[in-house]
Design a protein around this motif. Structure first.
Motif, PDB file in Angstrom:
ATOM      1  N   PRO A 176       0.838  -1.211   0.000  1.00  0.00           N
ATOM      2  CA  PRO A 176       0.000   0.000   0.000  1.00  0.00           C
ATOM      3  C   PRO A 176       0.868   1.255   0.000  1.00  0.00           C
ATOM      4  N   PRO A 177       0.318   2.385  -0.414  1.00  0.00           N
ATOM      5  CA  PRO A 177       1.118   3.617  -0.542  1.00  0.00           C
ATOM      6  C   PRO A 177       1.807   4.057   0.733  1.00  0.00           C
ATOM      7  N   TRP A 178       1.137   3.882   1.889  1.00  0.00           N
ATOM      8  CA  TRP A 178       1.750   4.377   3.123  1.00  0.00           C
ATOM      9  C   TRP A 178       3.013   3.598   3.506  1.00  0.00           C
ATOM     10  N   PHE A 179       3.198   2.393   2.949  1.00  0.00           N
ATOM     11  CA  PHE A 179       4.434   1.659   3.193  1.00  0.00           C
ATOM     12  C   PHE A 179       5.621   2.442   2.647  1.00  0.00           C
ATOM     13  N   ALA A 180       5.448   3.036   1.478  1.00  0.00           N
ATOM     14  CA  ALA A 180       6.541   3.793   0.862  1.00  0.00           C
ATOM     15  C   ALA A 180       6.877   5.035   1.674  1.00  0.00           C
ATOM     16  N   LEU A 181       5.877   5.642   2.281  1.00  0.00           N
ATOM     17  CA  LEU A 181       6.133   6.849   3.069  1.00  0.00           C
ATOM     18  C   LEU A 181       7.022   6.555   4.272  1.00  0.00           C
ATOM     19  N   THR A 182       6.860   5.381   4.880  1.00  0.00           N
ATOM     20  CA  THR A 182       7.653   5.055   6.061  1.00  0.00           C
ATOM     21  C   THR A 182       9.114   4.807   5.722  1.00  0.00           C
ATOM     22  N   THR A 183       9.399   4.425   4.494  1.00  0.00           N
ATOM     23  CA  THR A 183      10.787   4.151   4.097  1.00  0.00           C
ATOM     24  C   THR A 183      11.368   5.257   3.219  1.00  0.00           C
ATOM     25  N   LEU A 184      10.629   6.336   3.034  1.00  0.00           N
ATOM     26  CA  LEU A 184      11.063   7.406   2.131  1.00  0.00           C
ATOM     27  C   LEU A 184      12.437   7.983   2.489  1.00  0.00           C
ATOM     28  N   PRO A 185      12.775   8.166   3.774  1.00  0.00           N
ATOM     29  CA  PRO A 185      14.108   8.721   4.076  1.00  0.00           C
ATOM     30  C   PRO A 185      15.266   7.873   3.558  1.00  0.00           C
ATOM     31  N   LEU A 186      15.039   6.583   3.327  1.00  0.00           N
ATOM     32  CA  LEU A 186      16.113   5.725   2.821  1.00  0.00           C
ATOM     33  C   LEU A 186      16.583   6.166   1.441  1.00  0.00           C
ATOM     34  N   ALA A 187      15.683   6.743   0.653  1.00  0.00           N
ATOM     35  CA  ALA A 187      16.044   7.168  -0.701  1.00  0.00           C
ATOM     36  C   ALA A 187      16.992   8.359  -0.695  1.00  0.00           C
ATOM     37  N   LEU A 188      17.159   9.009   0.435  1.00  0.00           N
ATOM     38  CA  LEU A 188      18.096  10.131   0.545  1.00  0.00           C
ATOM     39  C   LEU A 188      19.538   9.646   0.712  1.00  0.00           C
ATOM     40  N   LEU A 189      19.698   8.343   0.968  1.00  0.00           N
ATOM     41  CA  LEU A 189      21.014   7.762   1.200  1.00  0.00           C
ATOM     42  C   LEU A 189      21.488   7.002  -0.029  1.00  0.00           C
ATOM     43  N   PRO A 190      22.800   6.830  -0.201  1.00  0.00           N
ATOM     44  CA  PRO A 190      23.293   5.933  -1.255  1.00  0.00           C
ATOM     45  C   PRO A 190      22.742   4.527  -1.044  1.00  0.00           C
ATOM     46  N   ALA A 191      22.553   3.793  -2.129  1.00  0.00           N
ATOM     47  CA  ALA A 191      21.922   2.473  -2.036  1.00  0.00           C
ATOM     48  C   ALA A 191      22.664   1.544  -1.090  1.00  0.00           C
ATOM     49  N   GLU A 192      24.000   1.590  -1.125  1.00  0.00           N
ATOM     50  CA  GLU A 192      24.795   0.695  -0.279  1.00  0.00           C
ATOM     51  C   GLU A 192      24.589   1.010   1.205  1.00  0.00           C
ATOM     52  N   VAL A 193      24.426   2.282   1.523  1.00  0.00           N
ATOM     53  CA  VAL A 193      24.183   2.676   2.912  1.00  0.00           C
ATOM     54  C   VAL A 193      22.736   2.389   3.292  1.00  0.00           C
ATOM     55  N   ALA A 194      21.819   2.686   2.392  1.00  0.00           N
ATOM     56  CA  ALA A 194      20.394   2.504   2.676  1.00  0.00           C
ATOM     57  C   ALA A 194      20.067   1.041   2.978  1.00  0.00           C
ATOM     58  N   VAL A 195      20.666   0.108   2.243  1.00  0.00           N
ATOM     59  CA  VAL A 195      20.366  -1.306   2.481  1.00  0.00           C
ATOM     60  C   VAL A 195      20.908  -1.750   3.839  1.00  0.00           C
ATOM     61  N   ARG A 196      22.022  -1.153   4.276  1.00  0.00           N
ATOM     62  CA  ARG A 196      22.542  -1.479   5.611  1.00  0.00           C
ATOM     63  C   ARG A 196      21.637  -0.916   6.701  1.00  0.00           C
ATOM     64  N   VAL A 197      21.159   0.303   6.495  1.00  0.00           N
ATOM     65  CA  VAL A 197      20.223   0.899   7.470  1.00  0.00           C
ATOM     66  C   VAL A 197      18.969   0.037   7.579  1.00  0.00           C
ATOM     67  N   TRP A 198      18.439  -0.381   6.441  1.00  0.00           N
ATOM     68  CA  TRP A 198      17.226  -1.202   6.430  1.00  0.00           C
ATOM     69  C   TRP A 198      17.481  -2.544   7.124  1.00  0.00           C
ATOM     70  N   PHE A 199      18.635  -3.143   6.886  1.00  0.00           N
ATOM     71  CA  PHE A 199      18.997  -4.404   7.528  1.00  0.00           C
ATOM     72  C   PHE A 199      19.043  -4.234   9.049  1.00  0.00           C
ATOM     73  N   LEU A 200      19.713  -3.200   9.519  1.00  0.00           N
ATOM     74  CA  LEU A 200      19.841  -2.980  10.951  1.00  0.00           C
ATOM     75  C   LEU A 200      18.499  -2.624  11.595  1.00  0.00           C
ATOM     76  N   LEU A 201      17.674  -1.854  10.892  1.00  0.00           N
ATOM     77  CA  LEU A 201      16.332  -1.564  11.400  1.00  0.00           C
ATOM     78  C   LEU A 201      15.512  -2.845  11.534  1.00  0.00           C
ATOM     79  N   ASN A 202      15.629  -3.724  10.558  1.00  0.00           N
ATOM     80  CA  ASN A 202      14.907  -4.993  10.606  1.00  0.00           C
ATOM     81  C   ASN A 202      15.379  -5.866  11.759  1.00  0.00           C
ATOM     82  N   VAL A 203      16.695  -5.886  11.993  1.00  0.00           N
ATOM     83  CA  VAL A 203      17.225  -6.636  13.136  1.00  0.00           C
ATOM     84  C   VAL A 203      16.666  -6.069  14.436  1.00  0.00           C
ATOM     85  N   ALA A 204      16.643  -4.740  14.550  1.00  0.00           N
ATOM     86  CA  ALA A 204      16.106  -4.101  15.752  1.00  0.00           C
ATOM     87  C   ALA A 204      14.627  -4.440  15.941  1.00  0.00           C
TER      88      ALA A 204
END
Length: 203
Positions: A104-132
């Motif tokens: 759903p559209p609101w899923f994209a809004l919650t992850t929107l700040p990740l697009a401000l980061l380089p892909a290599e950094v963003a995937v690490r942030v997402w991984f660590l958030l998921n672990v948390a």
């Protein structure tokens, strides 16, 4: 005449009510501080610590959709998203395959700040958030267990093969897992606020 209420009882009630509000405010501020420190630590780790994570597995569905939003592209416009990816990679559009955004559209809004980061950094942030979120889910579900069983659960949860696979490829399942864990915990504790938050996460 109406029964008189002693002034000392009113004062004591008002004092207790004020103390309750102050305690609640302190808890809220503590939670905000912990979340800020957690997010700052995750960002620092993701930026400076290399991790063998590929940003072009399932995570790219979130990342490319968020990039498109920042560029003014509709969330479900795969053709326009493919043009951005092709431009980014320096290849023709016919060499690019963009997976559809299935959420759903609101899923994209919650992850929107990740697009401000380089892909290599963003995937690490997402991984660590998921672990948390996974560890928070385990903590909520195992409330009331013995300390040893809780410790074993914290160790075993990330090693469970489907969970480990979802962490590595960056699937969007851990907010839902956290929401379900919140519901279980909140219903046990009869906490209405957590019930609402848990329902929002699993929606």
């Amino acid at each position: 005449p109406p029964f008189p209420i002693p002034l000392d009882a009113v004062s004591r009630f008002n004092a207790e009510d004020g103390q309750t509000k102050r305690n609640h405010m302190k808890r809220v501020l503590l939670v905000v501080l912990i979340l800020f420190l957690l997010l700052s630590g995750i960002l620092a780790l993701a930026w400076f610590v290399p991790m063998p994570l590929d940003p072009f597995h399932d995570f790219q569905v979130l990342y490319r959709a968020d990039q498109g939003i920042l560029c003014g592209i509709p969330l479900y416009d795969r053709a326009a998203q493919a043009e951005i990816v092709a431009c980014d990679l320096g290849v023709s559009v016919d060499q690019v395959f963009v997976l559809p955004f299935p959420y759903p559209p609101w899923f994209a809004l919650t992850t929107l700040p990740l697009a401000l980061l380089p892909a290599e950094v963003a995937v690490r942030v997402w991984f660590l958030l998921n672990v948390a979120m996974l560890l928070a889910s385990v903590w909520l579900v195992t409330d009331g267990w013995t300390p040893r069983l809780r410790l074993y659960s914290f160790i075993a949860a990330p090693l469970f093969f489907p969970i480990l696979g979802a962490l590595i490829v960056g699937q969007y399942v851990f907010p839902t897992i956290l929401g379900m864990a919140m519901l279980v915990y909140a219903l046990r504790k009869q906490n209405g606020s957590l019930v609402a938050l848990g329902m929002a996460l699993v929606t």
